[in-house]
Design a protein around this motif. Structure first.
Motif, mmCIF file in Angstrom:
data_model
loop_
_atom_site.group_PDB
_atom_site.id
_atom_site.type_symbol
_atom_site.label_atom_id
_atom_site.label_comp_id
_atom_site.label_asym_id
_atom_site.label_seq_id
_atom_site.Cartn_x
_atom_site.Cartn_y
_atom_site.Cartn_z
ATOM 1 N N ILE A 27 0.858 -1.178 0.000
ATOM 2 C CA ILE A 27 0.000 0.000 0.000
ATOM 3 C C ILE A 27 0.896 1.231 0.000
ATOM 4 O O ILE A 27 1.738 1.396 0.882
ATOM 5 N N ASP A 28 0.706 2.111 -0.992
ATOM 6 C CA ASP A 28 1.454 3.365 -1.005
ATOM 7 C C ASP A 28 0.969 4.243 0.136
ATOM 8 O O ASP A 28 -0.240 4.319 0.402
ATOM 9 N N VAL A 29 1.916 4.923 0.805
ATOM 10 C CA VAL A 29 1.573 5.829 1.897
ATOM 11 C C VAL A 29 1.820 7.262 1.444
ATOM 12 O O VAL A 29 2.778 7.547 0.734
ATOM 13 N N ARG A 30 0.899 8.169 1.858
ATOM 14 C CA ARG A 30 0.849 9.538 1.346
ATOM 15 C C ARG A 30 1.288 10.555 2.401
ATOM 16 O O ARG A 30 0.942 10.434 3.584
ATOM 17 N N LEU A 31 1.989 11.559 1.950
ATOM 18 C CA LEU A 31 2.519 12.604 2.817
ATOM 19 C C LEU A 31 1.405 13.437 3.454
ATOM 20 O O LEU A 31 0.558 13.987 2.759
ATOM 21 N N LYS A 32 1.451 13.520 4.771
ATOM 22 C CA LYS A 32 0.513 14.352 5.528
ATOM 23 C C LYS A 32 1.223 15.575 6.105
ATOM 24 O O LYS A 32 0.728 16.689 6.002
ATOM 25 N N SER A 33 2.388 15.352 6.738
ATOM 26 C CA SER A 33 3.114 16.469 7.344
ATOM 27 C C SER A 33 4.603 16.145 7.409
ATOM 28 O O SER A 33 5.001 14.988 7.296
ATOM 29 N N ILE A 34 5.394 17.202 7.600
ATOM 30 C CA ILE A 34 6.857 17.061 7.697
ATOM 31 C C ILE A 34 7.348 17.905 8.860
ATOM 32 O O ILE A 34 6.884 19.028 9.071
ATOM 33 N N ALA A 136 6.271 6.215 -0.187
ATOM 34 C CA ALA A 136 6.786 4.871 0.092
ATOM 35 C C ALA A 136 5.657 3.857 -0.066
ATOM 36 O O ALA A 136 4.485 4.221 -0.146
ATOM 37 N N GLN A 137 6.048 2.600 -0.093
ATOM 38 C CA GLN A 137 5.070 1.518 -0.120
ATOM 39 C C GLN A 137 5.221 0.725 1.171
ATOM 40 O O GLN A 137 6.328 0.341 1.542
ATOM 41 N N ALA A 138 4.102 0.544 1.877
ATOM 42 C CA ALA A 138 4.087 -0.285 3.088
ATOM 43 C C ALA A 138 3.998 -1.736 2.647
ATOM 44 O O ALA A 138 3.088 -2.121 1.913
ATOM 45 N N ILE A 139 4.965 -2.518 3.087
ATOM 46 C CA ILE A 139 5.066 -3.933 2.745
ATOM 47 C C ILE A 139 4.792 -4.743 4.014
ATOM 48 O O ILE A 139 5.408 -4.494 5.055
ATOM 49 N N VAL A 140 3.884 -5.704 3.936
ATOM 50 C CA VAL A 140 3.529 -6.524 5.097
ATOM 51 C C VAL A 140 3.892 -7.974 4.805
ATOM 52 O O VAL A 140 3.541 -8.508 3.753
ATOM 53 N N THR A 141 4.603 -8.582 5.740
ATOM 54 C CA THR A 141 4.965 -9.994 5.607
ATOM 55 C C THR A 141 4.484 -10.765 6.829
ATOM 56 O O THR A 141 4.388 -10.221 7.932
ATOM 57 N N GLU A 142 4.179 -12.025 6.577
ATOM 58 C CA GLU A 142 3.757 -12.907 7.663
ATOM 59 C C GLU A 142 4.977 -13.386 8.441
ATOM 60 O O GLU A 142 6.067 -13.513 7.893
ATOM 61 N N SER A 143 4.749 -13.643 9.721
ATOM 62 C CA SER A 143 5.801 -14.207 10.577
ATOM 63 C C SER A 143 5.152 -15.259 11.475
ATOM 64 O O SER A 143 3.936 -15.433 11.450
ATOM 65 N N TYR A 144 5.964 -15.923 12.250
ATOM 66 C CA TYR A 144 5.375 -16.821 13.241
ATOM 67 C C TYR A 144 4.596 -15.964 14.238
ATOM 68 O O TYR A 144 5.015 -14.848 14.574
ATOM 69 N N PRO A 145 3.454 -16.446 14.725
ATOM 70 C CA PRO A 145 2.654 -15.653 15.667
ATOM 71 C C PRO A 145 3.436 -15.322 16.937
ATOM 72 O O PRO A 145 4.230 -16.132 17.431
#
Length: 156
Positions: A27-34, A136-145
């Protein structure tokens, strides 16, 4: 295994997104503030990190910010709720890299939940950024719980 953009949304891991931000593997993330760093921080061997002070940089009338080379804290429009078997990382969008800037961030661990996703922006060459730009793009990966008692319970 890395989740698709659609899976990230279906699982409610990232919220406050726009449809154009759903990508094949993130998911691309968008600039809100700096914010700019005002003074130095301290990372001790034990105890809590002492953060530097920051100050907000205002967008101009054209909803743009012109940044000189430097290091900045950015806040994104999106929020996240990381389940106990997932982790989230950012990958800088190539359009930002081509303009001379890179997004940096630590890993978002299982159990992390915030309405204010953010990262750090290293600007190597002066740049103009428009509010809402996808950085940026938020990347999510699975892991052991992770057991409930070991979920993220950090300082921030």
């Amino acid at each position: 295994m890395q989740l698709t953009g659609k899976q990230i949304i279906e699982k409610g891991i990232i919220t406050n997104y726009c449809e154009e931000s759903i990508q094949q593997q993130g998911i691309d993330v968008r600039l809100k503030s700096i914010r700019s760093i005002l003074n130095r921080g301290k990372v001790p061997a034990q105890g809590k990190t002492i953060l530097p002070r920051y100050y907000n940089i205002d967008f101009g009338e054209d909803n743009c910010i012109e940044l000189p080379s430097g290091y900045y804290e950015v806040e994104f429009e999106e929020a996240c709720n990381i389940p106990n078997n997932m982790v989230l990382n950012y990958k800088t969008r190539s359009s930002l890299v081509r303009c001379g800037a890179i997004i940096h961030s630590g890993q978002f661990d299982a159990g992390f939940n915030t309405n204010n996703m953010g990262a750090f922006l290293h600007v190597a060459f002066p740049i103009i950024l428009e509010k809402g730009a996808r950085l940026a793009q938020a990347i999510v990966t699975e892991s052991y719980p992770v057991d409930d008692e070991n979920l993220y319970d950090g300082q921030w």
